[in-house]
Scaffold this active site. Structure first.
Site, PDB file in Angstrom:
ATOM      1  N   LYS A   1     -25.144  -2.721  -4.404  1.00 55.05           N
ATOM      2  CA  LYS A   1     -26.034  -3.560  -4.037  1.00 55.05           C
ATOM      3  C   LYS A   1     -25.485  -4.910  -3.091  1.00 55.05           C
ATOM      4  O   LYS A   1     -24.151  -5.243  -3.236  1.00 55.05           O
ATOM      5  CB  LYS A   1     -26.652  -4.323  -5.176  1.00 55.05           C
ATOM      6  CG  LYS A   1     -27.650  -5.449  -5.111  1.00 55.05           C
ATOM      7  CD  LYS A   1     -28.148  -5.862  -6.478  1.00 55.05           C
ATOM      8  CE  LYS A   1     -28.932  -7.178  -6.474  1.00 55.05           C
ATOM      9  NZ  LYS A   1     -29.313  -7.600  -7.535  1.00 55.05           N
TER      10      LYS A   1
ATOM     11  N   ASP B   1     -34.132 -14.713 -15.754  1.00 55.12           N
ATOM     12  CA  ASP B   1     -34.879 -14.012 -14.627  1.00 55.12           C
ATOM     13  C   ASP B   1     -34.443 -12.749 -14.424  1.00 55.12           C
ATOM     14  O   ASP B   1     -34.728 -12.214 -13.365  1.00 55.12           O
ATOM     15  CB  ASP B   1     -34.525 -15.119 -13.358  1.00 55.12           C
ATOM     16  CG  ASP B   1     -35.388 -16.070 -13.455  1.00 55.12           C
ATOM     17  OD1 ASP B   1     -35.324 -16.801 -12.399  1.00 55.12           O
ATOM     18  OD2 ASP B   1     -36.093 -16.487 -14.236  1.00 55.12           O
TER      19      ASP B   1
END
Lengths: 396, 410
Positions: free
Chosen positions: A139, A267
C-alpha cells in the site's frame, strides 16, 4: 558495426549454489522495479546480519538508506538513479518471523515477478498492489502514516509478541521509502487479508457506523466493488460461522480493538471477503472450457488461480480441493458452517490517530462532509465499542 | 542503552526458518579496517547485481564508459562490521565480468574469494608505496592505485580487452578482474583486482622484480630485511640465478612475452616488470615436516601471515581450511593445478634443483607521455627514491626487456 545486444540467460559457468533465478525486476512502472530491487537488496543485507536475541530500543529508530547512481549500466529494467530506504529493518524482520513468514519466501513473492496493480483503493485514493503470488499487499501511504507507524511500532510489536502473532490487526511486514525521479513514495507491505488462491466475489468494508456507509455508483461499477455497512444490512448479508470459530474470532477482535483504543486509533474497518465455493467451481469449469483461447491471466483481479498455476510455486504439497485452504498461508480464512462459503475477515486502516483527526477537523471546520472524509463525532473508545458491537451482531 | 531486562544482546547464528537455497554462508564482512569491510561488501554487492543482469552476446562501446555507484547511509543499523556511511563505485562492470569469464574465473568463485573472509595485508609494496592485499585464499591480489592509474586503465581498456579476446586469455599481462573506488570517512581509495601471479598454495621462497635495466636495480638493505624481499636485476645477475624451464616451456613463454611487450609498446606503456617467484620444492617439503613436527602447539593460523604464498611463509597443508576450493585430490610436492596457478612453470627434468617458477608482467599503467610530463616537471630533481627515470622510449624499453628475459631462461 554495433550489433544489437541480445540478452542471453545461459551461463556456462558452474555455480556452487543451486542456481538463483535471474531476477530482472522488470515491471511496467519504474517505481515497481525499484520496489523489487529494494526488497531483494534489503533481504540480502539482512541475511548477513546476525539475528539478535531481542530487539533494542535503537532498532525502532533505525533505517537503512541506499542511493544508486548508474551510468550506462543496467538500464534495461532499472532507472539509473533511485533511492531506497527501509525503516526499522530488524523490527520488521522480527515481525515477519513472528507472523510465520520466511525472509527468502517474502523476498521471492515480491521480487520474482512484478507486483500487480489492484483496482482496490484505500481511503483518500491510496494505491494498492499485490505481490504476483497474491500473498502480500503493498500500500502506498503518506509520510504522516509513516510517522504514525513509528509512534505505534514499539507497542504494536509488543502486542504481537504477547498474542503470539494471533491477531486480526494488519500484519505489518516492511515499510519503505522509494525515490524515483526526485519523487518520494512511501510503501508498506502487509499480509493479504484475502486468499492467494480462492477468489473473493463479494467484498465489504465495515466500520459499524451508518453515516455515508454505502458504495457509490462509481464503486459499484468496478469488477469487485467495496460495499459498506448499509449495503451489508440492506443486502441481508450474514456471516455464518460456527460457535467455536465465532468465539475465537471475537476474542481476537476484542483484544485488538482494545489495543487500538489504547493507542487512540480509530476509523479502522473490518475488511470482509466472501468466497463462494460453488460459484468458484463453476468459474473454473468455464475458464477450462475457454483455455484454448485464453491463457490463464494472473492480472490480480478477484479471480482465483487454477491450482496448478505457476504463480503458486510455493504450494509444493498436494493440490487443495474446492473451498479448501492452507491456514498457515490464508491465515484469515474461516469456513462457513452450513453454507459452502469461506470468509476472510481482518482489520485494516489502523493508522488514523484521534489527535491528528481533531487537528484536521478544526482546520477544516467550515468544510462539510468532503468526499471520502468521514468526520466522526466519537472518540477512539466509543469507536472501538461501536465497532465491536456491530461485528458481533453480524456474526451468527 | 541496555536491554530492558538488563541482558546484553548476543548474536545468534542459528536460524530456524527453512531456506529454499543451499544456505549461503552468512557473510559478516568482518575485517580489521572499515575499508576492507566496505571492499568485501562492495564486491559482494556488485557480483550479486551482475547476476541479475543478463550476459550480453558482446560488449558495447558504452560498456567501456559505464559505472555503477552506490551510497549507503545507515542509521542505528548494521553497525557491527560496516561503517554507517560509505560509497562504492565499480568501473565498467560488464567489461570486467567479460574479462573474468575470459580468464576462466567464475563470478561466484571470485565473489567468495574476496568476501568469505577478509583480504590479507601483504608486506609487499608496489612502486610509490602502493598498498597490496591478497584475498584470504591467495587467489587474487588487490592493489591500491591512484586516480591517474584509473584514468590510464580507462584509456587502455578497450584495446586491452581486444588483446585478451585475440589471445584467448593466454597472456603474461596482468589479468585485470575488477576496478573499484571506495569512499570511507570522506576518503576515496581506488583498487584494482588481479589474479595472483604466485600460487595460492605453493610458497614462494625467492622473489625478483626484473626490468632489463641496470640503473639502480638492486634491493635496498631495508628491503633485504623483509621476510620475502623483492630482489632486482643486479641481484639476479650477481647471484648467478637461473630459471631452467626447458626448451618447450621457454619457447611457449617467449611467444607470449613477445606478443605482450609488443602490445605494451603500441600503447606507449613502459616501466613494467617481470615478477618472478621461485618455489623450492625440497625446501618446502622440509618446511612442512617442521610444521607438522610443531603441530600441537601451533594452531594453524589463518591470520594471513601463516599461509601467504605472497609473504613467503610456510606453505599451507593440503587439507588446510584456507583452501576451500581445493576439493580435488591432494597435490604432491611441487605439483599444481594449472587452471588455478596459471603462471606456474616446472623446472625442467635434470635441472640442478627441483623448482616451480611463477612469472608474469606487472605494473603496466605507466604511460610514456605521462612520464615525460612528470620528468619535465621534476627536471631539477635527481633520481628520487623509487623513481626510475629511464631515457628510453616504450619501443626501446620493450626490446630491452624482452632481450633480458630471454637470456635468463634456459
Amino acid at each position: 558495426a554495433i550489433a544489437a545486444s541480445i540478452a542471453s540467460k545461459t551461463k556456462t559457468k558452474k555455480k556452487h549454489f543451486v542456481a538463483q533465478k535471474v531476477k530482472l525486476f522488470r515491471a511496467s512502472d519504474p517505481l515497481l522495479s525499484v520496489l523489487m530491487w529494494g526488497v531483494n537488496h534489503s533481504i540480502n543485507e539482512l541475511s548477513h546480519i546476525q539475528i539478535p536475541i531481542m530487539l533494542m530500543p535503537d532498532d525502532f529508530k533505525a533505517y537503512s538508506k541506499i542511493k544508486v547512481d548508474n551510468h550506462l549500466f543496467n538500464k534495461e529494467n532499472m532507472p539509473s538513479h533511485f533511492k531506497f530506504k527501509e525503516y526499522c529493518p530488524l523490527v520488521f524482520r522480527n515481525l515477519r518471523e513472528r507472523f510465520g513468514i520466511d525472509d527468502q519466501e517474502f523476498s521471492n513473492s515480491l521480487t520474482r515477478s512484478a507486483p500487480l496493480n489492484s483496482d482496490a483503493q484505500g481511503r483518500s485514493g491510496a494505491r494498492f498492489h499485490t505481490s504476483y503470488d497474491k500473498r502480500y499487499v503493498i500500500k502506498t501511504i503518506s509520510s504522516e502514516d509513516v510517522a504514525e507507524m513509528h509512534n505505534i511500532l514499539k507497542k504494536y510489536h509488543q502486542f504481537i509478541v504477547e498474542c503470539h502473532g494471533n491477531t486480526l490487526l494488519p500484519q505489518f511486514l516492511g515499510m519503505y521509502r522509494l525515490t524515483v525521479d526526485g519523487d518520494e513514495t512511501y510503501m508498506i507491505v502487509t499480509r493479504n487479508v484475502f486468499s492467494h488462491r480462492l477468489s473473493v466475489y463479494k467484498k465489504y468494508d465495515l466500520k459499524g457506523s451508518t453515516v455515508a456507509r454505502e458504495a457509490s455508483d462509481k464503486e459499484k461499477a468496478k469488477e469487485l466493488p467495496t460495499y459498506k455497512d448499509n449495503d451489508f444490512i440492506n443486502d441481508g448479508q450474514k456471516i455464518y460461522i460456527d460457535g467455536e470459530n465465532k468465539k475465537m474470532f471475537l476474542e481476537k477482535l476484542r483484544k485488538d480493538v482494545e489495543f487500538l483504543a489504547q493507542l487512540k486509533l480509530m476509523d479502522y474497518s473490518l475488511l470482509v471477503g466472501i468466497h463462494d465455493v460453488e460459484r468458484a467451481e463453476q468459474e473454473e469449469v468455464d475458464s477450462e472450457d475457454n483455455e484454448a483461447e485464453d491463457d490463464g491471466e494472473s492480472d490480480g483481479g478477484g479471480v482465483g488461480t487454477p491450482p496448478d498455476s505457476p504463480s503458486n510455486t510455493l504450494d509444493s504439497t498436494k493440490p487443495l480441493s474446492p473451498g479448501e485452504f492452507d491456514p498457515s498461508i490464508d491465515v484469515y480464512a474461516i469456513k462457513s458452517a452450513p453454507r459452502k462459503e469461506v470468509y476472510f475477515m481482518a482489520i485494516i486502516d489502523i493508522l488514523q490517530h484521534y489527535d491528528a483527526k481533531k487537528k484536521a477537523a478544526h482546520a477544516a471546520k467550515t468544510v462539510k462532509h468532503g468526499a471520502g472524509a468521514e468526520i466522526s463525532t466519537v472518540n477512539p473508545e466509543q469507536y472501538s465499542k461501536r465497532f465491536y458491537d456491530f461485528i458481533a451482531t453480524i456474526l451468527s | 542503552a541496555a536491554a530492558p531486562d538488563g541482558t546484553a544482546v548476543s548474536a545468534s547464528k542459528t536460524k530456524t526458518k527453512k531456506k529454499h537455497f543451499i544456505g549461503q554462508k552468512v557473510k559478516l564482512f568482518r575485517a580489521s579496517e572499515p575499508i576492507l569491510s566496505v571492499f568485501m561488501w562492495g564486491v559482494n554487492h556488485t557480483v550479486n547485481e551482475l547476476s541479475n543482469v543478463p550476459v550480453p552476446v558482446m560488449l558495447m562501446p558504452d560498456d567501456f564508459k559505464a559505472y555503477s555507484k552506490i551510497k549507503v547511509d545507515n542509521h542505528l543499523f548494521n553497525k557491527e562490521n560496516l561503517p554507517s556511511r560509505f560509497k562504492f563505485k565499480e568501473y565498467c562492470p560488464m567489461v570486467f565480468r567479460n574479462l573474468r569469464e575470459r580468464f576462466g574465473i567464475d563470478d561466484q568463485d571470485y565473489q567468495n574469494s574476496l568476501t568469505r573472509s577478509a583480504p590479507l595485508n601483504s608486506d609487499s609494496q608496489g612502486r610509490f608505496g602502493n598498498r597490496f592485499l591478497c584475498s584470504y585464499d591467495h587467489r587474487f591480489v588487490i592493489k591500491t592505485i591512484s586516480s591517474e592509474d584509473i584514468a590510464e586503465m580507462h584509456s587502455i581498456l578497450k584495446k586491452y580487452h581486444q588483446f585478451i579476446v585475440e589471445c584467448h586469455g593466454n597472456t603474461l599481462l596482468p589479468q585485470f578482474l575488477g576496478m573499484y573506488r571506495l569512499t570511507v570517512d570522506g576518503v576515496e581509495t581506488y583498487m584494482v583486482v588481479t589474479r595472483n601471479v604466485f600460487s595460492h598454495r605453493l610458497t614462494v621462497h625467492r622473489k625478483y622484480d626484473l626490468k632489463g635495466s641496470t640503473v639502480s636495480r638492486e634491493a635496498s638493505d631495508k628491503e633485504k630485511a623483509k621476510e620475502l624481499p623483492t630482489f632486482k636485476d643486479n641481484d639476479f645477475l650477481n647471484e648467478g640465478q637461473k630459471l631452467q624451464i626447458g626448451d618447450d616451456n621457454k619457447k611457449y613463454f617467449l611467444e607470449k612475452l613477445k606478443r605482450d611487450v609488443e602490445f605494451l609498446a603500441t600503447l606507449k606503456i613502459m616501466d613494467y616488470s617481470l615478477l618472478v617467484g621461485i618455489h623450492d620444492v625440497e625446501r618446502a617439503e622440509q618446511e612442512e615436516m617442521d610444521v607438522e613436527g610443531a603441530g600441537e602447539e601451533e594452531e594453524y593460523e589463518n591470520d594471513g601471515m601463516g599461509g601467504g604464498a605472497l609473504t613467503g611463509s610456510f606453505g599451507t597443508p593440503p587439507d588446510s581450511p584456507g583452501n576451500p576450493l581445493n576439493c580435488g585430490g591432494f597435490f604432491g610436492p611441487g605439483e599444481f593445478d594449472p587452471s588455478v596457478d596459471v603462471y606456474a612453470i616446472k623446472s625442467r627434468d635434470g635441472a640442478g634443483k627441483k623448482e616451480v617458477y611463477f612469472m608474469a608482467i606487472i605494473d603496466i599503467l605507466t604511460h610514456y607521455d605521462a612520464k615525460k610530463k612528470a620528468a619535465h616537471a621534476a627536471k631539477t630533481v635527481k633520481h628520487g627514491a623509487g623513481a626510475e627515470i629511464s631515457t628510453v622510449n616504450p619501443e626501446q624499453y620493450s626490446k630491452r626487456f624482452y632481450e633480458f628475459m630471454s637470456n635468463i631462461l634456459s
